[in-house]
Design an enzyme around this catalytic site. Sequence first.
Site, PDB file in Angstrom:
ATOM      1  N   HIS A 158      -7.115  -7.139  -5.758  1.00 37.43           N
ATOM      2  CA  HIS A 158      -6.149  -8.225  -5.865  1.00 37.43           C
ATOM      3  C   HIS A 158      -6.821  -9.570  -5.720  1.00 37.43           C
ATOM      4  O   HIS A 158      -6.194 -10.552  -5.345  1.00 37.43           O
ATOM      5  CB  HIS A 158      -5.027  -8.061  -4.844  1.00 37.43           C
ATOM      6  CG  HIS A 158      -4.518  -6.659  -4.757  1.00 37.43           C
ATOM      7  ND1 HIS A 158      -4.973  -5.785  -3.808  1.00 37.43           N
ATOM      8  CD2 HIS A 158      -3.646  -5.977  -5.527  1.00 37.43           C
ATOM      9  CE1 HIS A 158      -4.390  -4.608  -3.984  1.00 37.43           C
ATOM     10  NE2 HIS A 158      -3.583  -4.704  -5.024  1.00 37.43           N
TER      11      HIS A 158
HETATM   12  S1  FES Z   1      -7.458  -7.805  -2.493  1.00 40.88           S
HETATM   13 FE1  FES Z   1      -5.963  -6.271  -2.231  1.00 40.88          FE
HETATM   14  S2  FES Z   1      -7.162  -4.686  -1.490  1.00 40.88           S
HETATM   15 FE2  FES Z   1      -8.639  -6.215  -1.704  1.00 40.88          FE
END
Ligand code: FES
Lengths: 176, 689
Positions: free
Chosen positions: A141
């Site tokens: 993410h």
């Molecule tokens: S940014 Fe969501 S798990 Fe690493």
Amino acid sequence: MTTASSADHPTRRDFLFVATGAVAAVGGAATLVPFISQMNPDASTIAAGAPIEVDLAPIAEGQDIKVFWRGKPIFISHRTKKQIDEARKVPVASLPDPQSDEARVKPGKDQWLVVIGICTHLGCIPIAHEGQYDGFFCPCHGSQYDTSGRIRSGPAPTNLPVPPYQFVSDTKIQIG
Amino acid sequence: MSGPSDYQPTNPALKWIERRLPILGLMHSSFVAYPTPRNLNYWWTFGAILSMMLGVQIITGVILAMHYTPHVDMAFKSVESIVRDVNYGWLLRNMHATGASMFFVAVYVHMFRGLYYGSYKEPREILWILGVIIYLLMMATGFMGYVLPWGQMSFWGATVITNLFSAIPYVGDSIVTLLWGGYSVGNPTLNRFFSLHYLLPFVIAGVVVLHVWALHVAGQNNPAGVEPKTEKDTVPFTPYATMKDAFGVSCFMLFFAWFIFYMPNYLGEADNYIPANPGVTPAHIVPEWYYLPFYAILRSIPNKLAGVVAMFGAILVLAFLPWLDTARTKSSKYRPLAKQFFWIFVVVCVLLGWLGAKPAEGIYVIAGRVLTFCYFAYFLIVLPLLSRIEKPRPVPNSIADDVLAKAGKSAPMVSSVIALAVAGALFAGSAPSARAAEGQAAPPSQKWSFAGPFGKFDRGAMQRGLKVYKEVCASCHGLSYIAFRNLADPGGPGFSVAQSAAFASEYKVKDGPNDAGDMFERPGRPADYFPSPFPNEQAARAANGGALPPDLSLITKARSYPRGFPMFVVDLFTQFQEQGPNYVSGLLQGYEEKPPAGFTLPEGSSYNKYFPGHAIKMPNPLSDGQVTYDDGSPATVAQYAKDVTTFLMWTAEPHMEARKKLGLQVFVFLILLTGLLYFTKKKIWADAH
Ligand code: FES
């Protein structure tokens, strides 16, 4: 359970019912202990989680390795001067999870960064030497960590944690 | 389940639910308001006991499945690691393994009760048939569960039972191959048995729901065998039956706990502590005790197909009972002849069970045939005939009359409990007696510090025993289920963590591959297991004249000898479980220089009094003074044998002290609870009499 004859000895009768119910409840609760406790790591898993030793000699400056301890990836980076400087330049107060680089390495061993390589957002494994801060970049993410493993941007709330470790010699550490 | 409920919740939330799904009303009418005959005796509590046992088996089973590995190479080991490493794993495993036996104890009482009181008669035929289906499912589940630990009895039980189907003409062999998923019992068999063993209990639970439904439609039978007519004949299920059942369940839990905590291996076979070996069949294959009567029927018929048909027929005939016994009077209490034949039938079943555990030879075969005939004659000749010729005594007008008439005499109940207890003990204890090895003297019973309900290991003996193992036994025998860390476990030889680490570092352990891809040796760590002296079985055999020195981790549980009648019954009460240690220590001291006259000793063997067949490949391992003790204990063979056996008893069951300690606590608690339930039940029923 109230019937006509209970009027004779209401207290004794009630005491018996309450006592029986209480003892049964205690027994039921005690029975839950083994049924829940069995879910915890068993003795062999705990034994296998004993400390490990890692030889740092083969890791060249600017390189990093990944080792596993208790099933978790541990990143060990041999940082360059530039990386250390970058980590120390930034004002600590401006960070999302303020922590100085000095607090994240062992004194006198500034070049060695040892962190648990699990993104503090939802557990993906970040990629080393990527992202805007030359630290770690999490592909899941988009969390970005700097050369000290501190969170700089993205959804992760905290810095990459430092596992318990110490130097057993100049080029050897013990994790755990 | 008995008509629309008049249950009206007052809580608005419950009201809201009830209008949409009348589940509370269903519960209320089934388990609270449900009218139950007021003259039920304690034999009727076995329905509740069985429900509890099904629950116990499902819960413990689901948990064990979290830790078990259904693979031929790992199943045995995974069961051992459940018992050794998982928190309370030993408890959960004992509950599940002895729970299966308890389930069958309860179901047999429940079935005999139905038989005695005519609970299969109109209008309860479907109820009874559902019960027979549950029993069949239980047998299938129990059998497949016994296969999962993948010991010798598991493997050979699976082989023998699946081969029953090969008796079917034309398609038998194809069916057997289908069951196995291979050309012999193997990994696919184990995998599917595991899957089905997990599935079937839920099928049983489903059929139990139907069974209870049918029960609530027809209403419960009762000792008088007359149907309730008025309000006065019944009491509401709650609190009357609930409390009586709770008391019955609590008594049964005491019985159950005796096995869980004090006799966990009494109902099992020592051979099942030997990992499955497709190349060697144990000398005496015996099924679990609850199959023994049917096993005896199978063996008593000399024709393969006929034997299998008779065995299954013996169970299926039960389903036809409502039409074989057509007598109008339900309860045998009022049938003088049927009552006598009933008890004869009980004895026949017990004797068949006893025969099932005996070797199929000589007088046993003839007795087996006679009793098989008696078994079938009871259903096919006696019951139909009695229905026609017997003159029953008059039954009471109503249940209420029966209750009034009973005030005063209750002796038959007590005597039948005693009769059943003795019969049950006989039956249960007959399993171990099957393994009589010819010409083998039983080793002398010794005094062990770990015997009995308060037994504890002697730490000094364990530490000396470890020394004997390390200096003598370890050159040929592995100890592969024991890790060095175990030496520091509570209830063990009492090493400190540092001592166990130091002990481990004296060993060289193979590890790897390293970064270069090579295996390397390093000093042992606490998490490592005792290294085995040979890299594989072939090397072990080659170095030992073709014989395989067994791993010693479980040896004291994997060896036994028959105790014979009546000792095995006595053992149940005295908690005698020390056949294994007696044997191991007897064997170590049982060597004789010269075999007795007339015994020819094969080349490369030694004579041992206690070894089955006497010719043992292992030369006498111990001699006086061989191992130096530094605590002043005598350096004699007798002392070595005692110490190493104590140590090996611990390796076989590292949590034995925890088991006995928790057992005591559970007993104190259960006795208290049972007493309280008894008085509560008495108080509540005081209103009903
Ligand atoms: S940014 Fe969501 S798990 Fe690493």
